[in-house]
Design an enzyme around this catalytic site. Structure first.
Site, PDB file in Angstrom:
ATOM      1  N   TYR A 194       0.825  -1.210   0.000  1.00  0.00           N
ATOM      2  CA  TYR A 194       0.000   0.000   0.000  1.00  0.00           C
ATOM      3  C   TYR A 194       0.863   1.267   0.000  1.00  0.00           C
ATOM      4  O   TYR A 194       0.513   2.248   0.660  1.00  0.00           O
ATOM      5  CB  TYR A 194      -0.926   0.035   1.228  1.00  0.00           C
ATOM      6  CG  TYR A 194      -1.691  -1.244   1.481  1.00  0.00           C
ATOM      7  CD1 TYR A 194      -2.597  -1.732   0.533  1.00  0.00           C
ATOM      8  CD2 TYR A 194      -1.521  -1.953   2.662  1.00  0.00           C
ATOM      9  CE1 TYR A 194      -3.313  -2.898   0.765  1.00  0.00           C
ATOM     10  CE2 TYR A 194      -2.234  -3.124   2.901  1.00  0.00           C
ATOM     11  CZ  TYR A 194      -3.125  -3.586   1.953  1.00  0.00           C
ATOM     12  OH  TYR A 194      -3.832  -4.729   2.189  1.00  0.00           O
ATOM     13  N   ASP A 238     -16.098 -13.905   9.294  1.00  0.00           N
ATOM     14  CA  ASP A 238     -14.678 -13.598   9.131  1.00  0.00           C
ATOM     15  C   ASP A 238     -14.214 -13.002  10.459  1.00  0.00           C
ATOM     16  O   ASP A 238     -14.386 -11.806  10.713  1.00  0.00           O
ATOM     17  CB  ASP A 238     -14.501 -12.613   7.971  1.00  0.00           C
ATOM     18  CG  ASP A 238     -13.054 -12.185   7.797  1.00  0.00           C
ATOM     19  OD1 ASP A 238     -12.220 -12.510   8.678  1.00  0.00           O
ATOM     20  OD2 ASP A 238     -12.757 -11.513   6.788  1.00  0.00           O
TER      21      ASP A 238
HETATM   22  C1  LIG Z   1      -6.470  -8.928   7.684  1.00  0.00           C
HETATM   23  C2  LIG Z   1      -7.802  -9.450   7.333  1.00  0.00           C
HETATM   24  C3  LIG Z   1      -7.973 -10.402   6.313  1.00  0.00           C
HETATM   25  C4  LIG Z   1      -6.828 -10.853   5.438  1.00  0.00           C
HETATM   26  O1  LIG Z   1      -5.842 -11.530   6.143  1.00  0.00           O
HETATM   27  P1  LIG Z   1      -4.364 -11.663   5.493  1.00  0.00           P
HETATM   28  O2  LIG Z   1      -3.643 -12.553   6.450  1.00  0.00           O
HETATM   29  O3  LIG Z   1      -3.807 -10.286   5.429  1.00  0.00           O
HETATM   30  O4  LIG Z   1      -4.533 -12.277   4.162  1.00  0.00           O
HETATM   31  C5  LIG Z   1      -9.242 -10.904   6.089  1.00  0.00           C
HETATM   32  N1  LIG Z   1     -10.289 -10.497   6.816  1.00  0.00           N
HETATM   33  C6  LIG Z   1     -10.168  -9.584   7.808  1.00  0.00           C
HETATM   34  C7  LIG Z   1     -11.373  -9.208   8.600  1.00  0.00           C
HETATM   35  C8  LIG Z   1      -8.934  -9.018   8.091  1.00  0.00           C
HETATM   36  O5  LIG Z   1      -8.831  -8.087   9.036  1.00  0.00           O
END
Ligand SMILES: *Cc1c(COP(=O)(O)O)cnc(C)c1O
Length: 423
Positions: A10, A241
């Site tokens: 980024y 997630d």
């Molecule tokens: C950081 C993040 C990801 C991605 O994880 P990486 O290890 O960077 O690929 C996915 N979902 C959420 C909510 C995150 O904060």
């Protein structure tokens, strides 16, 4: 002269200031070449929940390295992976009984989405092959994940041509402590979206309670509970997630616990290994897992990252969870929450003309400015006070390591508050 060999994330490599030269870290502090020490307010993208150089975590990796650094999980198994899978089943919401490992949060989410789509195919619903996501969501940087991030405000608009098209519901707006009535409009909006698209939706995915990288948007447990009910009503899987929210960030071990909800699939990463190695886990209920069981080889789940279940990562994750449980981390997080509320939820900050909103949940606090331009210079201001902040967009935030002491946290909130006052 900053190195142009190493390409930073980024970052506009032509204009970015030279990156900090980190030579070590101890507890909540990062050590820089030249002797400067910075208190890390973000614990390295939210993953170093025990801080740096934790002796138990370091030694867990060293001991495992003496025994076995890596072996494929195809046709083989090993104690660290089995024990971590069993431990995750024990500590996550009831019903998540099966664990699939991968190497990062993004890949863990890819696994979740593939699982949901293949689940629908195996039960003869191949037309349910799209995702339903929320505006302001962030689920990772791979192509599959970009397609379920906020399509407008997210950072991936550039790639729209590459991405499959999914459905989006409005981001919830009611805050964490909203009454059931105040959440009704958010829930109605989700219902309306589901009514329109459920025929082709495999799963609803969300960051429960805290949309993190999309702007630290905090929402109510009523919304999360309603999402569970709506998914059941419309025959759509629910994917949480918890890459950012998992392992205590919202004040409970998992955000799902605030709502007493079990998703069909849940993804963990970031804090999973205490940040010491990259790894992720995608957990599924028996309802999902059993659908893949068959005499037909073709029904097997078609995924398998090279480094899934890496023994070093599994061992350090087990040690991280043990430290979390033995040293009352939820108690530590509650004390951090007290400090965050006391120092940041003040009338002067909330009603400051440059500030839109101040939000605190668990060990996370965000000051949302009205204008991103107000944050130019905030990072340098914090550094002068010995604090590493990394604001993005309109948000000045902290997600400290849980071993941060109340006094250290006051130094972080002090840097944040003093920036507001001079804005
Ligand atoms: C950081 C993040 C990801 C991605 O994880 P990486 O290890 O960077 O690929 C996915 N979902 C959420 C909510 C995150 O904060």
């Amino acid at each position: 002269m900053p190195s142009h060999t190493l390409w930073h994330p980024y970052a506009q490599m032509q204009t970015q200031p030279p990156p900090l030269d980190v030579v070590g870290g101890q507890g909540a502090f990062i050590d820089l070449a030249g002797g400067e020490r910075l208190l890390d307010a973000t614990c390295s993208w939210w993953c170093m929940i025990h801080g740096y150089g934790h002796p138990r975590l370091v030694s867990a990796i060293q001991q495992q390295a003496d025994t076995l650094c890596h072996v494929m999980l195809g046709g083989m198994s090993h104690a660290p992976a089995v024990e971590l899978a069993e431990t995750l089943v024990r500590i996550t919401p009831p019903g998540l009984d099966h664990v699939f490992f991968s190497d990062s949060g993004s890949v863990g989410m890819e696994v979740a989405m593939k699982m949901a789509v293949q689940y629908q195919v195996l039960r003869d619903r191949p037309e349910k092959h799209r995702m339903l996501s929320l505006m302001r969501a962030y689920h990772g940087d791979t192509s599959g994940c970009m397609a379920v991030c906020d399509p407008e405000e997210g950072m991936h608009a550039l790639f729209a041509g590459l991405l499959p098209r999914h459905h989006f519901a409005p981001a919830p707006t009611a805050p964490f402590d909203a009454s059931a009535e105040d959440v009704e409009a958010d829930i109605a909006a989700l219902r309306t979206t589901l009514e329109a698209c459920h025929h082709e939706v495999a799963a609803l995915l969300m960051e429960p309670l805290l949309q993190a990288a999309g702007g630290l948007n905090m929402t109510s447990p009523h919304y999360v509970r309603a999402a569970r009910e709506l998914c059941d009503e419309f025959d759509v899987l629910l994917i949480f997630d918890e890459v950012a929210t998992g392992f205590g960030r919202t004040g409970k071990l998992f955000a799902a616990e605030h709502a007493d909800v079990t998703p069909d699939i849940m993804v963990l990463s970031k804090g999973l290994t205490g940040g010491y190695l990259g790894h992720a886990a995608t957990l599924a209920t028996a309802r999902v897992y059993d659908t893949f069981l068959s005499d037909d080889e073709g029904h097997a789940f078609m995924h398998g990252p090279t480094f899934m279940g890496n023994p070093l990562a599994c061992r350090v994750a087990l040690e991280s969870i043990a430290v979390f449980e033995e040293e009352d981390y939820l108690g530590k997080i509650a004390r951090l929450n007290d400090v965050l509320r006391e120092e940041l939820l003040t009338d002067t900050l909330r009603h400051h003309p440059a500030v839109n909103d101040v939000r605190v949940l668990g060990a996370c606090a965000a000051i949302e400015f009205k204008d991103a331009a107000s944050l130019a210079g905030a990072q340098a201001h914090a550094r002068r006070q010995g604090v590493w902040l990394r604001p993005f967009g309109r948000w000045l935030y902290t997600m400290p390591a849980y071993i941060t002491t109340p006094d250290e946290l006051r130094r972080i909130t002090g840097a944040m508050a003093s920036w507001v006052h001079q804005s």
